[in-house]
Design a protein around this motif. Structure first.
Motif, short mmCIF file in Angstrom:
data_model
loop_
_atom_site.label_atom_id
_atom_site.label_comp_id
_atom_site.label_asym_id
_atom_site.label_seq_id
_atom_site.Cartn_x
_atom_site.Cartn_y
_atom_site.Cartn_z
N TYR A 86 -14.46 5.81 11.18
CA TYR A 86 -14.83 6.34 9.93
C TYR A 86 -14.51 5.45 8.97
CZ TYR A 86 -14.02 10.78 12.74
OH TYR A 86 -13.94 11.56 13.64
N PRO A 87 -15.50 5.32 7.76
CA PRO A 87 -15.18 4.45 6.99
C PRO A 87 -13.97 4.50 5.90
CG PRO A 87 -17.21 5.59 6.49
CD PRO A 87 -16.77 6.12 7.66
N LEU A 88 -13.36 3.49 5.66
CA LEU A 88 -12.28 3.68 4.49
C LEU A 88 -12.68 4.22 3.51
CD1 LEU A 88 -9.92 0.78 5.80
CD2 LEU A 88 -9.73 3.09 6.25
N ARG A 89 -13.81 3.72 2.92
CA ARG A 89 -14.14 4.21 1.61
C ARG A 89 -14.28 5.60 1.48
NH1 ARG A 89 -17.96 1.46 -1.93
NH2 ARG A 89 -17.82 -0.27 -0.61
N GLU A 90 -14.46 6.23 2.52
CA GLU A 90 -14.47 7.94 2.51
C GLU A 90 -13.10 8.15 2.50
OE1 GLU A 90 -16.73 10.09 5.31
OE2 GLU A 90 -18.55 8.52 5.36
N PHE A 96 -10.61 6.99 0.73
CA PHE A 96 -10.14 6.92 -0.74
C PHE A 96 -11.18 7.83 -1.58
CE2 PHE A 96 -8.42 3.06 1.00
CZ PHE A 96 -7.33 3.27 0.68
N SER A 97 -12.32 8.49 -1.14
CA SER A 97 -13.17 9.38 -1.75
C SER A 97 -12.32 10.80 -1.46
CB SER A 97 -14.46 9.34 -1.48
OG SER A 97 -14.55 9.89 -0.14
N SER A 144 -6.39 10.12 -3.31
CA SER A 144 -6.12 9.13 -4.12
C SER A 144 -5.54 8.01 -3.47
CB SER A 144 -5.40 9.85 -5.36
OG SER A 144 -3.94 9.92 -4.75
N PRO A 145 -5.33 6.73 -4.12
CA PRO A 145 -4.77 5.44 -3.36
C PRO A 145 -3.24 5.90 -3.42
CG PRO A 145 -6.22 4.84 -5.26
CD PRO A 145 -6.32 6.27 -5.23
N CYS A 148 -8.11 7.03 10.14
CA CYS A 148 -7.95 6.10 8.99
C CYS A 148 -6.44 5.59 8.74
CB CYS A 148 -8.77 6.31 7.57
SG CYS A 148 -10.54 6.54 7.62
#
Length: 123
Positions: free
Chosen positions: A29-33, A35-36, A39-40, A72
């Motif tokens: 799974y992409p880490l970008r998803e 954080f979408s 929230s950080p 993730c």
């Protein structure tokens, strides 16, 4: 000087592992998803809960989001590994497993209507 061709079992382009083979973990799974979805600040709070070996309960009506966040987060703790209970998708009918007195990461699949019927411990 003669150049011999490589043997069939040898490849000219072999990946160089950064970690030993038993410590490598694939991230599907992409880490970008991640954080979408979160929230950080929430990701940092989840990461600190995992490193402190707390009980982590993820609740969502979407199976993909449960797997995304759980996988993730387990990948983000590298070089450490999670050695406790890991159930990324727990059916609502098995919610009594949340009473376990040990650290866990569980993803509870529950629709918004079913969330009111599930008894989630206050710990």
């Amino acid at each position: 000087m003669d150049v011999l061709p490589p043997k069939p079992e040898q490849s000219l382009c072999q990946p160089i592992p950064i970690l030993p083979c038993f410590e490598q973990k694939l991230l599907w799974y992409p880490l970008r998803e991640l954080f979408s979805v979160l929230s950080p600040e929430c990701v940092v709070q989840l990461l600190s809960c995992m490193l402190l070996e707390n009980q982590v309960l993820l609740v969502s009506a979407d199976y993909y989001r449960l797997m995304l966040v759980a996988e993730c987060m387990c990948a983000l703790v590298l070089p450490f590994t999670w050695h406790h209970i890991y159930v990324p998708i727990l059916p609502a009918a098995l919610s009594h497993f949340l009473d376990a007195p040990v650290p866990f990461i569980m993803g509870l699949h529950a629709t918004p209507a079913a969330k009111s019927y599930i008894a989630i411990p206050d710990e």
